[in-house]
Design an enzyme around this catalytic site. Structure first.
Site, mmCIF file in Angstrom:
data_model
loop_
_atom_site.group_PDB
_atom_site.id
_atom_site.type_symbol
_atom_site.label_atom_id
_atom_site.label_comp_id
_atom_site.label_asym_id
_atom_site.label_seq_id
_atom_site.Cartn_x
_atom_site.Cartn_y
_atom_site.Cartn_z
ATOM 1 N N TYR A 1 -2.761 11.391 1.329
ATOM 2 C CA TYR A 1 -3.304 11.326 -0.033
ATOM 3 C C TYR A 1 -3.263 12.702 -0.692
ATOM 4 C CZ TYR A 1 -4.967 6.577 0.756
ATOM 5 O OH TYR A 1 -5.025 5.224 0.993
ATOM 6 N N HIS B 1 -4.745 -7.699 -0.022
ATOM 7 C CA HIS B 1 -4.086 -6.414 0.136
ATOM 8 C C HIS B 1 -3.329 -6.304 1.456
ATOM 9 C CE1 HIS B 1 -3.445 -2.206 -0.796
ATOM 10 N NE2 HIS B 1 -3.877 -1.877 0.413
ATOM 11 N N ASP C 1 0.851 -1.187 0.000
ATOM 12 C CA ASP C 1 0.000 0.000 0.000
ATOM 13 C C ASP C 1 0.897 1.251 0.000
ATOM 14 O OD1 ASP C 1 -3.128 0.665 0.457
ATOM 15 O OD2 ASP C 1 -1.935 2.107 1.572
#
Length: 401
Positions: A326, A378, A187
């Site tokens: 982000y 994930h 990630d």
């Protein structure tokens, strides 16, 4: 001019322990019990988002049975520290192996993960002989909390992007006395280790990723826009394209919101159930796994695993501070970054996309390990710690010679 004592204090490595006030846990349970619920979704599947039944089961367990003190004790049984890097206090776990010639390894989590993701791999990596491995595959393991996450300090100014974190991790490893080390990530951690590979400091021997930055531009663009893929794709390439197209269409909204308007997310800072639903809805395959867990079918993860991670976000008040990463980011998660140092790639089938060997070879010219696993997704280190640890050992084995 800074005094020498000031510099020494800033670079000091200070012991750290978790000690959450009981009042915070009481308040958490009160807020969960006071949740104002919406009506049930008007469909019979998850196409409208996290389903009411799943979240209500989570809430009931969280408010009535879940025990944070168990997780707190687990963390406090590990050597934890704080040190200031580039003006920010960074929290990290540091476990040295008892085996000779252990290879220093820094492991980076992602969002909506945390150091909780990596707790299960500490034993297999630092003491492989106790988990079916060989002493010569041992690691000294360093697991930091990214800035704005967990027990690390929250940036108060802009600029703490993945590139800066990558530089900070090299500072951290050198401060711990390591003159040669390797790095692993998934990630956000995958992007960070790619960038460490781009920075290619002489101390860094190589990287391992379980979410390869390897999607060619002629694949990424049509997958993002919904256009047909290029002709002539292999079966693995077509599957990866389909996975990307699905994620871009159905799973990207959370990242777009945090990338554009992270400060708007007051609701997930103020409501435990709002936070839980936001964290659960990361990617379709992980959500399906979590749904089964709260339906009584534990596979890889448990209810406590899920809630340990969510509760850490809640107690540290890091829902918005973690989202800002982000906003800081200007790089494509899946695009090649031109890493020229040795790279190991492990491909778990239920990752957001399963990188084909052809793409990995194109993105990483010094690919020293590539393997496709039969299970895992994930959150591979968290969900499949034994397989994951075996992959890390195998991936870095060529660099020990």
């Amino acid at each position: 001019m800074a005094k020498l004592t000031d510099v020494v204090e800033a670079t000091a490595i200070r012991p750290f322990r978790v000690n959450v006030p009981e009042a915070d846990l009481t308040d958490l349970r009160r807020r969960i019990s006071a949740t104002r619920w919406p009506e049930q979704e008007t469909v019979t599947d998850e196409s409208q988002g996290v389903q009411l039944a799943t979240l209500q089961k989570l809430a009931h367990y969280w408010a009535t049975e879940y025990d944070w003190r168990r997780c707190e004790a687990r963390l406090n049984a590990l050597p934890q520290f704080i040190t200031e890097i580039d003006g920010l206090d960074i929290h990290f776990i540091h476990v040295r192996s008892k085996h000779k010639n252990a290879l220093p390894l820094i492991v980076t989590h992602g969002w909506p993960g945390s150091i909780i993701e990596q707790l299960k791999i500490i034993g297999p990596l630092t003491d492989p002989t106790a988990f079916g491995g060989r002493a010569e595959d041992a690691f000294d393991v360093v697991i930091p909390s990214m800035p704005g996450y967990g027990f690390s300090e929250k940036p108060t100014t802009t600029g703490w992007d993945a590139t800066r974190i990558a530089r900070a991790w090299t500072v951290l490893m050198k401060r711990l006395g390591y003159t040669r080390f390797v790095a692993q990530g998934g990630d956000w951690g995958a992007l960070i280790v790619d960038l460490m590979g781009v920075q290619a400091t002489p101390e860094l021997l190589g990287i391992h990723t379980n979410m390869a930055g390897a999607v060619p531009d002629n694949i990424d663009k049509p997958a993002y826009t919904g256009a047909p893929p290029p002709s002539g794709l292999s079966a693995d390439e077509q599957r990866a394209y389909d996975q990307l197209a699905f994620f871009y269409k159905h799973g990207l909204a959370f990242a777009q919101e945090m990338g554009n308007r992270p400060q708007t997310l007051y609701g997930i800072e103020d409501s435990p159930i709002g936070l839980a639903s936001w964290i659960l809805d990361h990617d379709a395959r992980s959500y399906a796994l979590i749904t089964r867990i709260f339906a009584g079918q534990e596979e890889g993860l448990t209810r406590d695993d899920i809630l340990d991670n969510i509760t850490l976000y809640w107690l540290t008040n890091t829902a918005v501070s973690s989202a800002r990463l982000y906003w800081e980011n200007k790089l494509g998660f899946f695009s090649p970054k031109h890493v020229a140092i040795p790279v190991a790639v492990s491909v778990f089938p239920d990752e957001i996309y399963a990188a084909p060997r052809s793409w990995a070879e194109g993105a990483y010219p010094k690919l020293i390990h590539y393997n496709k696993l039969d299970k895992g997704g994930h959150f591979a280190a968290w969900e499949q710690p034994q397989l994951f640890s075996e992959e890390v050992r195998a991936g870095f084995r060529p660099l020990r010679k």
